[in-house]
Structures are given as structure tokens and as C-alpha cells.
Design an enzyme around this catalytic site. Structure first.
Site, PDB file in Angstrom:
ATOM      1  N   ASP A  38      39.146  51.835  43.003  1.00 35.62           N
ATOM      2  CA  ASP A  38      40.266  51.446  42.128  1.00 35.62           C
ATOM      3  C   ASP A  38      41.400  52.018  42.932  1.00 35.62           C
ATOM      4  O   ASP A  38      41.431  53.231  42.986  1.00 35.62           O
ATOM      5  CB  ASP A  38      40.187  51.251  40.790  1.00 35.62           C
ATOM      6  CG  ASP A  38      41.099  50.270  39.977  1.00 35.62           C
ATOM      7  OD1 ASP A  38      40.385  49.368  39.522  1.00 35.62           O
ATOM      8  OD2 ASP A  38      42.237  50.076  40.260  1.00 35.62           O
ATOM      9  N   ASN A  91      35.617  42.950  43.735  1.00 35.46           N
ATOM     10  CA  ASN A  91      36.014  42.099  42.354  1.00 35.46           C
ATOM     11  C   ASN A  91      37.392  42.638  42.251  1.00 35.46           C
ATOM     12  O   ASN A  91      38.186  41.972  41.366  1.00 35.46           O
ATOM     13  CB  ASN A  91      35.289  43.177  41.100  1.00 35.46           C
ATOM     14  CG  ASN A  91      35.974  42.651  40.005  1.00 35.46           C
ATOM     15  OD1 ASN A  91      35.855  41.402  39.484  1.00 35.46           O
ATOM     16  ND2 ASN A  91      36.605  43.871  39.344  1.00 35.46           N
ATOM     17  N   TYR A 157      46.958  31.752  44.153  1.00 37.50           N
ATOM     18  CA  TYR A 157      45.670  32.345  43.626  1.00 37.50           C
ATOM     19  C   TYR A 157      44.397  31.249  44.131  1.00 37.50           C
ATOM     20  O   TYR A 157      43.451  31.660  44.339  1.00 37.50           O
ATOM     21  CB  TYR A 157      45.606  32.263  42.182  1.00 37.50           C
ATOM     22  CG  TYR A 157      44.615  32.867  41.657  1.00 37.50           C
ATOM     23  CD1 TYR A 157      44.497  34.529  41.408  1.00 37.50           C
ATOM     24  CD2 TYR A 157      43.439  32.462  40.715  1.00 37.50           C
ATOM     25  CE1 TYR A 157      43.431  35.143  40.719  1.00 37.50           C
ATOM     26  CE2 TYR A 157      42.631  32.875  40.245  1.00 37.50           C
ATOM     27  CZ  TYR A 157      42.404  34.383  40.100  1.00 37.50           C
ATOM     28  OH  TYR A 157      41.442  34.801  39.340  1.00 37.50           O
ATOM     29  N   ILE A 190      39.122  35.366  31.319  1.00 36.96           N
ATOM     30  CA  ILE A 190      38.430  36.428  30.592  1.00 36.96           C
ATOM     31  C   ILE A 190      39.408  37.153  29.982  1.00 36.96           C
ATOM     32  O   ILE A 190      40.253  37.473  30.562  1.00 36.96           O
ATOM     33  CB  ILE A 190      37.489  37.078  31.730  1.00 36.96           C
ATOM     34  CG1 ILE A 190      36.712  36.334  32.394  1.00 36.96           C
ATOM     35  CG2 ILE A 190      36.562  38.139  30.860  1.00 36.96           C
ATOM     36  CD1 ILE A 190      35.818  35.450  31.632  1.00 36.96           C
TER      37      ILE A 190
END
Length: 250
Positions: A38, A91, A157, A190
């Protein structure tokens, strides 16, 4: 601790929060050694430390996945620290600029494409050779419901996530006969830190888009990702898997 992923090594981007964090915990609990990648070094370290404190094996790695050299370093770190690379969950992502196409800031558009699409290419570029060297592996790329349908207010997006869908299919065909399976997951909205700044009205509007009557949870997406990474999904490659509370059935 289980053993479904015993002796397997995983690299997870965007691993410091949300879906990436949930997948890191879940596969580590099943025996995987996890490289938690990350840009947020503190967050990645928190996740890796928690895995280690629960008896698992994990290493935090701070990297900007829009930089191919840093992605290469991630893969090399996984192999150096744990001996191989078998699993990849690509991800990392941002929500990016919203609004009509002609009003989008071009610099923000480029940034979104670099994070949400280009990084997936870079990750697979370095992950796949390492997996072939290890005897095979499995990759899951995070797309979105907006990689399956359109939204006039989120053009960049939508473009990036459709790109992830196509990239996944093409790569899966390229490496199916070399023991590397590649699939995409397509979450609905989510409850993750990406939504933390929404107004109550905007949040309620998102809930209304899902026939199931609520937003999803990171753990629910993690269940699907874990399955696709596992040998239980040994005949699944090049496919798209929605986890969206009915969003795309409308």
C-alpha cells in the site's frame, strides 16, 4: 488457523484498508504468507503486524503501484522474503473525478487511469513470470460493477474498470496453458474508507441502487476473492464475478 493456502505466497495491493485488508486477513488465516502492499506505509504495517500477532506470516511493503519499478520491487520482495509468488490480488484504486466528461480535470483523469488500470497491468507484468517460475498461480483483479455497466457521472472510473475487465480476459487467455488463472471481481458499492466522506443523502442514494437494500461489506467481497484465489476455483479463469447485491441485474 486453517491451511487452504499453506505454503502459498500472496501479494495484495491496496492491502492497508477495505477489501484489500479483509482479503489479507482471510488468506493469512488460511496459511498464506502475505505481502501487504500500500502507499499508506503505516496502514500496511498495521495489517501485517496484526497478521503476525495472530500467528501468520506477513510483510508490509510501501509502494506506488503506478511506478513499474516499484511494482517489480514488490514482486521481488515477496520472492526474496517468502521464497516464491503464487497469488496476486490487484486491488489498489481510487474513486477519482466525477461529473460530465467534458468537465473532468485532465490531470485527475490521468491519475485515476494510472492507479486503477495501469497498475493492474504492471502488477501482472511482474507477477505472472514469478508465478510461472513457481509452478503456477492465481490472480484476481478488482474491477467494479462499473466495469460491467455505465454511469454518466463517473466516466473515468467506468473507463478504467472496463479496461480492467478486458485486460483480465486477454491475460487469462494468454497464460491459461501455463498454469496461471486470472479473474476479475466486480463489487457493488462497499462500505469502505472510500465512502467515508459521503453525505447521508448521497449514502442513502447509493443504498437505493442495490435491490438487496444495503451496501456490501468488505468481508463479503473477500469471501469471493478467497475462493477465486484458491484451488477450489481450479477450472475458473478469464471470468467476471459480480458481488453487488443485485445492482447489475436491473
Amino acid at each position: 488457523m486453517g491451511n487452504e493456502f499453506g505454503q502459498k505466497v500472496a501479494m495484495i495491493t491496496g492491502g492497508a484498508s477495505g477489501i484489500g485488508e479483509a482479503v489479507s486477513f482471510k488468506i493469512a488465516k488460511e496459511g498464506a504468507s502475505v505481502l501487504v502492499v500500500d502507499l499508506n506505509e503505516e496502514g500496511a504495517k498495521r495489517v501485517a503486524d496484526q497478521i503476525s500477532s495472530n500467528g501468520g506470516r506477513a510483510l508490509a511493503f510501501s509502494a506506488d503501484v503506478t511506478d513499474p519499478e516499484q511494482v517489480r520491487a514488490c514482486v521481488e520482495a515477496a520472492v526474496s522474503e517468502f521464497g516464491a509468488l503464487h497469488l496476486g490480488f490487484n486491488n489498489a484504486g481510487i474513486s477519482g473525478p466525477l461529473g460530465p466528461l467534458t468537465e473532468i480535470d485532465l490531470a485527475e483523469y490521468r491519475k485515476l487511469m494510472e492507479i486503477n488500470l495501469d497498475s493492474v497491468f504492471y502488477c501482472m507484468y511482474y507477477q505472472i513470470p514469478a508465478m510461472i517460475a513457481a509452478g503456477g498461480g492465481s490472480i484476481v483483479n478488482t474491477s467494479s460493477i462499473l466495469g460491467l455497466v455505465g454511469d454518466p457521472g463517473a466516466v473515468p472510473y467506468v473507463a478504467a474498470k472496463h479496461g480492467v475487465s478486458g485486460l483480465t480476459k486477454a491475460a487469462a487467455l494468454s497464460y491459461a496453458d501455463q498454469g496461471v488463472r486470472i479473474n476479475s471481481v466486480h463489487p457493488g458499492y462497499i462500505d469502505t474508507p472510500l465512502l467515508k466522506n459521503l453525505s447521508e443523502e448521497w449514502y442513502a442514494g447509493l443504498v437505493a441502487k442495490h435491490p438487496i437494500g444495503r451496501l456490501g461489506k468488505a468481508d463479503e467481497v473477500a469471501e469471493l476473492v478467497t475462493f477465486l484465489l484458491s484451488d477450489r476455483a481450479s477450472f475458473i479463469t478469464g471470468s467476471q464475478h459480480a458481488v453487488d447485491g443485485g445492482y447489475t441485474t436491473q
